[in-house]
Design a protein around this motif. Structure first.
Motif, PDB file in Angstrom:
ATOM      1  N   LEU A 258       0.837  -1.206   0.000  1.00  0.00           N
ATOM      2  CA  LEU A 258       0.000   0.000   0.000  1.00  0.00           C
ATOM      3  C   LEU A 258       0.869   1.253   0.000  1.00  0.00           C
ATOM      4  N   VAL A 259       1.891   1.258   0.858  1.00  0.00           N
ATOM      5  CA  VAL A 259       2.786   2.417   0.948  1.00  0.00           C
ATOM      6  C   VAL A 259       3.667   2.517  -0.284  1.00  0.00           C
ATOM      7  N   VAL A 260       4.227   1.383  -0.698  1.00  0.00           N
ATOM      8  CA  VAL A 260       5.139   1.381  -1.848  1.00  0.00           C
ATOM      9  C   VAL A 260       4.421   1.822  -3.116  1.00  0.00           C
ATOM     10  N   GLU A 261       3.207   1.335  -3.323  1.00  0.00           N
ATOM     11  CA  GLU A 261       2.465   1.696  -4.533  1.00  0.00           C
ATOM     12  C   GLU A 261       2.131   3.181  -4.553  1.00  0.00           C
ATOM     13  N   GLN A 262       1.791   3.730  -3.396  1.00  0.00           N
ATOM     14  CA  GLN A 262       1.497   5.161  -3.349  1.00  0.00           C
ATOM     15  C   GLN A 262       2.752   5.981  -3.616  1.00  0.00           C
ATOM     16  N   LEU A 263       3.879   5.550  -3.059  1.00  0.00           N
ATOM     17  CA  LEU A 263       5.125   6.292  -3.209  1.00  0.00           C
ATOM     18  C   LEU A 263       5.619   6.290  -4.653  1.00  0.00           C
ATOM     19  N   PHE A 264       5.557   5.116  -5.294  1.00  0.00           N
ATOM     20  CA  PHE A 264       6.088   4.986  -6.653  1.00  0.00           C
ATOM     21  C   PHE A 264       4.990   5.078  -7.719  1.00  0.00           C
ATOM     22  N   ASN A 265       3.761   5.434  -7.308  1.00  0.00           N
ATOM     23  CA  ASN A 265       2.635   5.575  -8.237  1.00  0.00           C
ATOM     24  C   ASN A 265       2.446   4.296  -9.047  1.00  0.00           C
ATOM     25  N   TYR A 266       2.475   3.173  -8.343  1.00  0.00           N
ATOM     26  CA  TYR A 266       2.307   1.874  -8.978  1.00  0.00           C
ATOM     27  C   TYR A 266       0.818   1.549  -9.050  1.00  0.00           C
ATOM     28  N   PRO A 267       0.296   1.235 -10.223  1.00  0.00           N
ATOM     29  CA  PRO A 267      -1.165   1.096 -10.397  1.00  0.00           C
ATOM     30  C   PRO A 267      -1.718  -0.231  -9.893  1.00  0.00           C
ATOM     31  N   GLY A 268      -1.539  -0.509  -8.611  1.00  0.00           N
ATOM     32  CA  GLY A 268      -2.033  -1.750  -8.036  1.00  0.00           C
ATOM     33  C   GLY A 268      -3.164  -1.501  -7.052  1.00  0.00           C
ATOM     34  N   MET A 269      -3.490  -2.530  -6.273  1.00  0.00           N
ATOM     35  CA  MET A 269      -4.601  -2.424  -5.349  1.00  0.00           C
ATOM     36  C   MET A 269      -4.264  -1.506  -4.176  1.00  0.00           C
ATOM     37  N   GLY A 270      -2.999  -1.427  -3.811  1.00  0.00           N
ATOM     38  CA  GLY A 270      -2.605  -0.526  -2.735  1.00  0.00           C
ATOM     39  C   GLY A 270      -2.869   0.928  -3.078  1.00  0.00           C
ATOM     40  N   LEU A 271      -2.549   1.318  -4.311  1.00  0.00           N
ATOM     41  CA  LEU A 271      -2.830   2.685  -4.750  1.00  0.00           C
ATOM     42  C   LEU A 271      -4.332   2.919  -4.848  1.00  0.00           C
ATOM     43  N   LEU A 272      -5.075   1.897  -5.275  1.00  0.00           N
ATOM     44  CA  LEU A 272      -6.532   2.001  -5.322  1.00  0.00           C
ATOM     45  C   LEU A 272      -7.091   2.227  -3.919  1.00  0.00           C
ATOM     46  N   PHE A 273      -6.574   1.490  -2.941  1.00  0.00           N
ATOM     47  CA  PHE A 273      -7.019   1.639  -1.556  1.00  0.00           C
ATOM     48  C   PHE A 273      -6.681   3.036  -1.039  1.00  0.00           C
ATOM     49  N   TRP A 274      -5.483   3.508  -1.339  1.00  0.00           N
ATOM     50  CA  TRP A 274      -5.047   4.837  -0.887  1.00  0.00           C
ATOM     51  C   TRP A 274      -5.945   5.925  -1.474  1.00  0.00           C
ATOM     52  N   THR A 275      -6.228   5.835  -2.758  1.00  0.00           N
ATOM     53  CA  THR A 275      -7.083   6.822  -3.411  1.00  0.00           C
ATOM     54  C   THR A 275      -8.495   6.790  -2.842  1.00  0.00           C
ATOM     55  N   ALA A 276      -9.001   5.574  -2.592  1.00  0.00           N
ATOM     56  CA  ALA A 276     -10.347   5.435  -2.024  1.00  0.00           C
ATOM     57  C   ALA A 276     -10.413   6.024  -0.621  1.00  0.00           C
TER      58      ALA A 276
END
Length: 319
Positions: A258-276
């Protein structure tokens, strides 16, 4: 207890845990401020509109009836609809989950490939300077927040030394992500760092414990070489606790993703969760929580099964 009976019991336990998770998610959904209707229709919805929506969706029925209906929806892969994106949550997760699995699996594989031999080397070189140095670095890596470690990696290997891009590969499919492998290096490194720190310590402790066993002394007395003893006997027996802990580490991997995807703008479920989370998109949040919970239970179940295969002496009562 025989292995088939043990496996059946563990599968039934996992199913019971998943059922409890669905109850918790269902309760959270109905504990939202104003209920699901208010979240979907918005704060400007009138009482009449909310009542009509509740009647249409069956939200005015008794909670046990609603829960059974909710289970029916889950059985058909219906996790609701995103408030902000106006898309089915199941479709959003289906698009994002494979990319998150790719990131977490790569992080786990890299972490284990480094941690296992590193831990064994520390055990062999116990109380030597190299053991103290690696132990210190492991504690530093374990105590460093993933977000801070990711920033350091970006500053060093993307800014000071422009070897790797600071942004992860973009794309809707795994093929598009894998087409840009250099963009995965820093996210995978950030995700694997804490795993190397934790599992090298587990491997070190397990190796030291096995090196003191009678079978090692017997093998040495029989003239076996130390390297052969280490890799033929000690290695396999030391893997048992490491494999057992791997299943319990699944939620940590997803949390780090979740943290890594947000930091590197990786289009996975972690970034989806962060945006939500930023937009209070509750169906997406609860859908992600449910998927992560199921993955955690499945990971624990698989770890127990693999542990049983590696070491048949493990009894079901102690697993």
């Amino acid at each position: 207890m025989s292995t088939p009976t043990y496996l059946i019991r563990r599968v039934l336990q996992a199913a019971a845990v998943i059922l409890i998770v669905t109850i918790v998610v269902f309760a959270l959904l109905h504990a939202l401020p104003g209920g699901p209707a208010r979240g979907i229709l918005g704060p400007q919805a009138t009482a009449q509109q909310i009542a009509a929506f509740d009647h249409e969706q069956g939200l005015d029925k008794p909670l046990p009836v609603q829960y059974l209906y909710y289970l029916g929806q889950l059985a058909h892969g219906d996790l609701g609809t995103s408030y902000t994106l106006n898309e089915p949550v199941s479709q959003l997760i289906t698009e994002r989950l494979p990319k998150t699995l790719l990131l977490t699996v790569l992080s786990a594989v890299v972490g284990l490939l480094l941690a296992v031999p590193l831990g064994m080397w520390q055990a062999v070189r116990r109380n030597k300077p190299v053991d103290y140095v690696i132990t210190t670095l492991s504690f530093i890596a374990y105590s460093t927040p993933v977000y801070f470690l990711g920033l350091i990696l970006v500053l060093v290997f993307s800014q000071a030394l422009p070897w790797f891009p600071s942004q992860a590969p973009q794309g809707h499919t795994l093929g598009e992500v894998l087409a840009y492998p250099q963009g995965l290096v820093l996210p995978v490194a950030a995700g694997a760092a804490s795993m190397v720190a934790v599992f090298s310590r587990y491997m070190r402790a397990a190796t030291l414990e096995n090196l003191s066993e009678d079978y090692v002394r017997t093998a040495r007395a029989g003239g076996s070489r130390s390297r052969a003893i280490l890799w033929r006997h000690v290695f396999r027996n030391s893997l048992t606790p490491v494999v057992a802990m791997l299943g319990y580490y699944v939620p940590v991997l997803f949390g780090g993703a979740l943290v890594v995807e947000q930091l590197f703008n990786y289009p996975g479920m972690g970034l989806l969760f962060w945006t939500a989370a930023q937009s209070s998109d509750y169906p997406v949040l609860l859908g992600c929580v449910l998927i992560i919970a199921v993955a955690t239970v499945t990971g624990t179940l698989l770890a127990d099964i693999v542990q049983r295969i590696i070491d048949p002496r493990v009894k079901a009562g102690r697993s």
